[in-house]
Motif scaffolding. Structure first.
Motif, PDB file in Angstrom:
ATOM      1  N   CYS A  92       5.946  -0.930   0.129  1.00  0.00           N
ATOM      2  CA  CYS A  92       4.910  -0.959   1.157  1.00  0.00           C
ATOM      3  C   CYS A  92       5.528  -0.331   2.403  1.00  0.00           C
ATOM      4  O   CYS A  92       6.335  -0.967   3.093  1.00  0.00           O
ATOM      5  N   CYS A  93       5.189   0.918   2.661  1.00  0.00           N
ATOM      6  CA  CYS A  93       5.823   1.657   3.759  1.00  0.00           C
ATOM      7  C   CYS A  93       5.581   0.975   5.109  1.00  0.00           C
ATOM      8  O   CYS A  93       6.464   0.930   5.960  1.00  0.00           O
ATOM      9  N   LYS A  94       4.355   0.446   5.301  1.00  0.00           N
ATOM     10  CA  LYS A  94       4.023  -0.211   6.563  1.00  0.00           C
ATOM     11  C   LYS A  94       4.884  -1.445   6.778  1.00  0.00           C
ATOM     12  O   LYS A  94       5.423  -1.672   7.871  1.00  0.00           O
ATOM     13  N   LEU A  95       5.044  -2.244   5.726  1.00  0.00           N
ATOM     14  CA  LEU A  95       5.867  -3.445   5.823  1.00  0.00           C
ATOM     15  C   LEU A  95       7.330  -3.086   6.072  1.00  0.00           C
ATOM     16  O   LEU A  95       8.004  -3.723   6.885  1.00  0.00           O
ATOM     17  N   GLU A  96       7.818  -2.043   5.400  1.00  0.00           N
ATOM     18  CA  GLU A  96       9.209  -1.635   5.583  1.00  0.00           C
ATOM     19  C   GLU A  96       9.460  -1.169   7.017  1.00  0.00           C
ATOM     20  O   GLU A  96      10.535  -1.400   7.578  1.00  0.00           O
ATOM     21  N   GLU A  97       8.458  -0.536   7.612  1.00  0.00           N
ATOM     22  CA  GLU A  97       8.592  -0.102   9.003  1.00  0.00           C
ATOM     23  C   GLU A  97       8.738  -1.317   9.917  1.00  0.00           C
ATOM     24  O   GLU A  97       9.549  -1.321  10.860  1.00  0.00           O
ATOM     25  N   GLU A 156      12.435   8.845 -11.651  1.00  0.00           N
ATOM     26  CA  GLU A 156      12.456   7.450 -11.216  1.00  0.00           C
ATOM     27  C   GLU A 156      11.210   7.151 -10.400  1.00  0.00           C
ATOM     28  O   GLU A 156      10.597   8.047  -9.812  1.00  0.00           O
ATOM     29  N   ALA A 157      10.836   5.873 -10.352  1.00  0.00           N
ATOM     30  CA  ALA A 157       9.707   5.446  -9.518  1.00  0.00           C
ATOM     31  C   ALA A 157      10.024   4.090  -8.907  1.00  0.00           C
ATOM     32  O   ALA A 157      10.665   3.247  -9.531  1.00  0.00           O
ATOM     33  N   LEU A 158       9.589   3.901  -7.661  1.00  0.00           N
ATOM     34  CA  LEU A 158       9.760   2.643  -6.944  1.00  0.00           C
ATOM     35  C   LEU A 158       8.443   2.275  -6.278  1.00  0.00           C
ATOM     36  O   LEU A 158       7.662   3.154  -5.918  1.00  0.00           O
ATOM     37  N   THR A 159       8.216   0.981  -6.098  1.00  0.00           N
ATOM     38  CA  THR A 159       7.034   0.520  -5.368  1.00  0.00           C
ATOM     39  C   THR A 159       7.472  -0.015  -4.010  1.00  0.00           C
ATOM     40  O   THR A 159       8.330  -0.899  -3.934  1.00  0.00           O
ATOM     41  N   VAL A 184       7.555   7.374  -4.995  1.00  0.00           N
ATOM     42  CA  VAL A 184       7.391   6.114  -4.273  1.00  0.00           C
ATOM     43  C   VAL A 184       5.914   5.758  -4.248  1.00  0.00           C
ATOM     44  O   VAL A 184       5.105   6.486  -3.666  1.00  0.00           O
ATOM     45  N   ALA A 185       5.563   4.651  -4.897  1.00  0.00           N
ATOM     46  CA  ALA A 185       4.190   4.141  -4.866  1.00  0.00           C
ATOM     47  C   ALA A 185       4.025   3.338  -3.586  1.00  0.00           C
ATOM     48  O   ALA A 185       4.611   2.270  -3.433  1.00  0.00           O
ATOM     49  N   ASN A 186       3.257   3.860  -2.642  1.00  0.00           N
ATOM     50  CA  ASN A 186       3.033   3.177  -1.362  1.00  0.00           C
ATOM     51  C   ASN A 186       1.850   2.224  -1.511  1.00  0.00           C
ATOM     52  O   ASN A 186       0.712   2.658  -1.720  1.00  0.00           O
ATOM     53  N   GLN A 189      14.330 -10.019  -2.747  1.00  0.00           N
ATOM     54  CA  GLN A 189      15.790 -10.086  -2.642  1.00  0.00           C
ATOM     55  C   GLN A 189      16.365  -8.906  -1.873  1.00  0.00           C
ATOM     56  O   GLN A 189      17.345  -9.047  -1.153  1.00  0.00           O
ATOM     57  N   GLU A 190      15.764  -7.741  -2.034  1.00  0.00           N
ATOM     58  CA  GLU A 190      16.302  -6.522  -1.435  1.00  0.00           C
ATOM     59  C   GLU A 190      15.155  -5.690  -0.889  1.00  0.00           C
ATOM     60  O   GLU A 190      14.116  -5.547  -1.543  1.00  0.00           O
ATOM     61  N   SER A 191      15.317  -5.162   0.300  1.00  0.00           N
ATOM     62  CA  SER A 191      14.235  -4.373   0.894  1.00  0.00           C
ATOM     63  C   SER A 191      13.968  -3.124   0.060  1.00  0.00           C
ATOM     64  O   SER A 191      14.842  -2.624  -0.660  1.00  0.00           O
ATOM     65  N   GLY A 192      12.746  -2.608   0.175  1.00  0.00           N
ATOM     66  CA  GLY A 192      12.388  -1.389  -0.536  1.00  0.00           C
ATOM     67  C   GLY A 192      13.251  -0.223  -0.112  1.00  0.00           C
ATOM     68  O   GLY A 192      13.590   0.651  -0.914  1.00  0.00           O
ATOM     69  N   LEU A 193      13.640  -0.204   1.162  1.00  0.00           N
ATOM     70  CA  LEU A 193      14.464   0.892   1.665  1.00  0.00           C
ATOM     71  C   LEU A 193      15.845   0.878   1.036  1.00  0.00           C
ATOM     72  O   LEU A 193      16.391   1.920   0.673  1.00  0.00           O
ATOM     73  N   ASP A 194      16.432  -0.323   0.922  1.00  0.00           N
ATOM     74  CA  ASP A 194      17.743  -0.419   0.282  1.00  0.00           C
ATOM     75  C   ASP A 194      17.654   0.052  -1.166  1.00  0.00           C
ATOM     76  O   ASP A 194      18.539   0.751  -1.664  1.00  0.00           O
ATOM     77  N   GLN A 195      16.573  -0.333  -1.842  1.00  0.00           N
ATOM     78  CA  GLN A 195      16.372   0.119  -3.221  1.00  0.00           C
ATOM     79  C   GLN A 195      16.247   1.637  -3.286  1.00  0.00           C
ATOM     80  O   GLN A 195      16.802   2.285  -4.180  1.00  0.00           O
ATOM     81  N   LEU A 196      15.519   2.209  -2.332  1.00  0.00           N
ATOM     82  CA  LEU A 196      15.305   3.654  -2.316  1.00  0.00           C
ATOM     83  C   LEU A 196      16.609   4.408  -2.092  1.00  0.00           C
ATOM     84  O   LEU A 196      16.916   5.375  -2.800  1.00  0.00           O
ATOM     85  N   VAL A 197      17.384   3.946  -1.104  1.00  0.00           N
ATOM     86  CA  VAL A 197      18.639   4.632  -0.783  1.00  0.00           C
ATOM     87  C   VAL A 197      19.590   4.592  -1.980  1.00  0.00           C
ATOM     88  O   VAL A 197      20.201   5.595  -2.349  1.00  0.00           O
TER      89      VAL A 197
END
Length: 363
Positions: free
Chosen positions: A237-242, A232-235, A203-205, A262-270
């Motif tokens: 922004c942890c602060k924004l997702e919080e 796999e890799a995803l980008t 995860v690229a923060n 379109q989709e939150s980073g968390l949804d992509q991660l899960v």
């Protein structure tokens, strides 16, 4: 499913964990803020359940879930007990896959344990510590296996052969997951419980200013590392997702739309974690409950039924199945039945993602 969130101290792990679980894990601007691992459970986003819920208006709505473990920051020398060392390595050993958070933004107000932002160095720091720990494990296991081999134990031949392939790979700095394995070797390696055999997502923060922008040089470097490792890799922004995680669903959608996401980073991660572990969901639906059930890709119908109750596997007769897309298109089970689109499948049927299923059993 248990996923470990790892990274160097102070890269955004606990911030991401807070966003994932809204569990309020402590996050602060100093190393070793997390000592004991925090654990949180998050629902796997599945729009299909929302469609079924509108169809059936059920008493219960039950998505499948993933357990995330926020593991304290590792540092150089962890395999020798530095920092909080071996304790953290044991926590990684207990998870099914790893989410490695890597800082990819500059901010002079947030300290970095090594003094500067450098994804390649940061990834190498943790990778080497996990490799060093695995080298010790492999060496001990190989010594033991060779003694058994000398005693005439033929069952250990395959184990020795695999360990002898693993040892030089680890010594050259390659993780165990980088080896090309047969199905038999993969099954054998699972029994070694190696840290670097765990599937991994990087995860690229990034900073809030960089959301939706072209990837910076740090992100590009991390993606190259992931590509080389076939990871796999995803980008994100942890602060924004919080911040997004604290909004109600209606506000969340509007906020993401405003950012052009379109989709939150968390949804992509899960979802990525779900794919990483080779998992799929079959669905059950009715007025009492709409539910997703997690199974490994390749699972046959009786074993899938056993996820609901062990008696269901033992008493399995058949599975009545309609693909979700067909049910969605026709609007009801009655319409699917009328058109003869509900299939009756036996014990050898391999379940598919999105199968809407009714098991017939005799217990």
């Amino acid at each position: 499913m248990k996923l470990g969130v790892i990274g160097l101290p102070n890269v955004g792990k606990s911030t991401l964990f807070n966003a994932i679980t809204q569990a309020g894990a402590q996050a602060a601007n100093y190393p070793f803020c997390t000592i004991e691992p925090n654990v949180g459970v998050v629902a796997v986003p599945d729009e299909r359940l929302d469609v079924l819920a509108k169809m059936y208006n059920p008493e219960k709505y039950t998505p499948t879930t993933i357990e995330f473990v926020d593991i304290a920051g590792l540092v150089r020398g962890a395999s020798r007990g530095e920092g909080l060392g071996n304790k953290f390595l044991s926590h990684i050993r207990e998870v099914d896959a790893v989410v490695h958070v890597v800082r990819c933004f500059e901010d002079e107000n947030i300290v970095h344990v090594d003094g500067s932002v450098n994804p390649a160095r940061d990834v190498e720091t943790i990778s080497l510590e996990l490799i060093f720990a695995d080298m010790e494990t492999v060496e001990k296991r190989l010594d033991r296996a060779r003694k058994l081999l000398k005693a005439g134990d033929k069952k250990t031949v395959a184990e020795v052969a695999l360990l002898e392939r693993l040892q030089p790979a680890l010594e050259s700095g390659k993780p165990a997951r980088s080896l090309d394995l047969t199905d038999e070797e993969a099954e054998l390696m699972r029994g070694f419980f190696l840290l670097t055999s765990k599937p991994i997502i990087y995860v690229a923060n990034v900073s809030e200013d960089e959301v939706g922008e072209e990837p910076n040089a740090h992100v590009v470097a991390l993606y190259e590392i992931a590509k080389a490792e076939k990871a796999e890799a995803l980008t994100i922004c942890c602060k924004l997702e919080e911040e997004v995680a604290q909004l109600d669903p209606a506000e969340k959608g509007a906020f993401l739309a405003e950012l052009g996401i379109q989709e939150s980073g968390l949804d992509q991660l899960v979802k990525a974690c779900y794919r990483l572990l080779g998992l799929i969901s079959y669905l059950t639906a009715g007025p009492k409950e709409v539910r997703a059930w997690t199974i490994t890709r390749g699972t046959k119908a009786p074993q899938a039924a056993g996820k609901i109750h062990t008696d269901f596997e033992r008493g399995f007769i058949r599975a009545e199945i309609v693909p979700f897309t067909t049910l969605q298109e026709l609007g009801s089970m009655a319409a699917c039945k009328e058109k003869g689109l509900i299939r009756s499948e036996g014990k050898d049927y391999v379940m598919q993602d999105g199968d809407v299923t009714l098991f017939r059993i005799n217990v």
